[in-house]
Design an enzyme around this catalytic site. Structure first.
Site, PDB file in Angstrom:
ATOM      1  CE1 TYR A  74      31.070  32.414  36.546  1.00 30.39           C
ATOM      2  CE2 TYR A  74      29.886  31.942  34.624  1.00 30.39           C
ATOM      3  CZ  TYR A  74      29.578  32.404  35.828  1.00 30.39           C
ATOM      4  OH  TYR A  74      28.538  31.211  36.583  1.00 30.39           O
ATOM      5  CB  CYS A  79      59.457  37.572  51.479  1.00 24.84           C
ATOM      6  SG  CYS A  79      59.870  39.245  50.756  1.00 24.84           S
ATOM      7  CE  LYS A 132      31.983  46.578  53.431  1.00 26.67           C
ATOM      8  NZ  LYS A 132      30.894  46.531  54.382  1.00 26.67           N
TER       9      LYS A 132
END
Length: 454
Positions: free
Chosen positions: A427, A43, A360
């Protein structure tokens, strides 16, 4: 003392060898390797050609010395030519033509894939390359570094095709990418494939669609590629990257059953239909966790897992491969393109009633600098609400892989789309939002379902 013989020295083969030695230090493990590069990251070849990885040796997951220190015998430069299940032997020949017979108590076949050679005239011309092995990469790298080509044509838009378009542009070449279909990237939905196409064009890659390449001819010092719809274009270098097929001929000649696309048929313990013979990696069928059927999904991550299971079971274990979801990601210039689970047609064929939404959202709080947009498609079953798949396109530094992995973990545990809202995700403003983009996208899916019900 038990003899474990493994044919193939890439991801699955070396994983099987290492796991067998972890479980049973008394077992004798021999790995037959066709070339001199066991356990190299195929890869990573585009990044060596691009120059981003300057030393090809860095592509080794483990060096020969590291593998041999685990008590594994490597037969480098040896090709297996025949398996005799009745005698429990394998015939091998080295690069010098010398033959020998190896005996085994248990055998693992990990022969990987072979590149597809389409019926195109001129594939054997100098300057026309595949990119499948370390030797292939050396040839391409030498051509780019020493002959100073200015133009390249890539035929095919799979992983290698897309990554090599990036690699050649990184080296300053003008690049044309030729594909047969109307949709550039068939592993994701058409709307995301168009985003990938726009990214290629933004980096001055010419994209020619609906072209069947018919011939490659020498035209002076250049190569001329001709195809359907009057396509004709010259270049200094041509790369053929139209896909791979399972390398299963050796197994089939020994009476081992094959299935999807000719891949070796195995059960969940990676055992074939012949006693004491296992198989793993890109040469075998893969159990799909959602459809609960076998399919063909050649992925490096899957090969490592299957090899580990085959190696464990070959020394007495009973571990099962729990299945693949087809989780994958590819970097195309500044974008990362990721998917997991089922596409629309796959979901319908599996008996689901799929509903797909597209969202989005910013990858982190917009007030923090460098917020980047993520385009996320979520697919769930309209009747049960079960998550069926997800696809994401966004900047490669926008933690696309992290987000697709959240979806993959949810799919693994057969969660419903709405259940992802309950996940306790991290977060802080520079990296996410109180509702992660994953959760905002599943909320949009719920709204789509409500609108569809009205």
């Amino acid at each position: 003392m038990a003899q474990l013989l493994i044919i193939g020295g890439s991801d699955a083969g070396i994983s099987a060898a290492l796991r067998a030695r972890e479980i049973d230090r008394s077992v004798n493990v021999t790995v037959v390797v066709a070339d001199s590069f066991p356990n190299f990251s195929i890869c990573g070849l585009p990044f060596y050609v691009s120059g981003e990885v300057p030393d090809w040796r860095r592509l080794a997951h483990r060096t020969v010395d590291e593998i041999e220190r685990e008590g594994i015998r490597l037969l480098l430069g040896h090709m297996a030519t025949a398996i005799d299940p009745a005698q429990k032997t394998v015939e091998v020949v080295n690069t010098g033509g010398q033959k020998q017979t190896l005996s085994y108590d248990r055998l693992v076949i990990a022969t990987g894939v072979a590149p597809i050679h389409p019926p195109v005239v001129g594939l054997d011309l100098p300057g026309v390359y595949l990119l499948h092995t370390m030797e292939d990469s050396f040839q391409v790298h030498h051509h780019v570094a020493e002959r100073n080509p200015q133009t390249a044509i890539i035929i095919g838009a799979g992983y290698i095709g897309l990554e090599m378009a990036d690699a050649f542009r990184h080296r300053g070449l003008q690049v044309a990418l030729i594909v047969r279909s109307e949709v550039l990237r068939t592993t994701v939905d058409a709307s995301l494939a168009r985003v990938v196409e726009d990214e290629l064009r933004r980096h001055d890659v010419e994209v020619a669609k609906r072209v069947d390449v018919e011939s490659i001819q020498r035209d002076g010092s250049r190569l001329m590629v001709s195809g359907s719809n009057g396509f004709r274009k010259g270049a200094d270098l041509v790369l053929m990257a139209v896909g791979v097929r399972p390398s299963s001929e050796l197994a089939a000649r020994a009476g081992i059953s094959t299935g999807a696309r000719g891949a070796i048929r195995v059960n969940r313990e990676m055992a074939t239909n012949i006693p004491d013979i296992y198989a793993a990696g890109d040469c075998v069928e893969t159990w799909h966790q959602i459809t609960q059927k076998y399919t063909y999904l050649p992925l490096g991550t899957t090969a490592h897992k299957q090899g580990r299971i085959a190696g464990e079971n070959a020394v007495g274990g009973h571990r099962q491969f729990l299945g693949s979801l087809g989780t994958q990601v590819v970097k195309v210039f500044d974008l990362a393109v990721a998917r997991t689970g089922l596409r629309e047609e796959e979901a319908r064929n599996a008996g689901f009633d799929p509903l797909t939404s597209e969202s989005k959202t910013w990858d982190h709080k917009a007030y923090y600098p460098n917020a980047r947009e993520l385009l996320i498609r979520v697919r769930g079953d309209r009747r049960s609400g079960r998550l069926l798949g997800a696809q994401i396109v966004g900047h490669w530094q926008a933690q696309v892989a992290k987000r697709i992995d959240i979806f993959a973990a949810a799919l693994f545990h057969e969660m419903k789309v709405d259940d992802l809202n309950d996940l306790d995700l991290s977060y802080t403003p520079p990296v996410s939002s109180p509702w992660d983009p994953v959760q905002m996208s599943v909320q949009d899916w719920a709204k789509s379902k409500e609108r569809a019900s009205d």
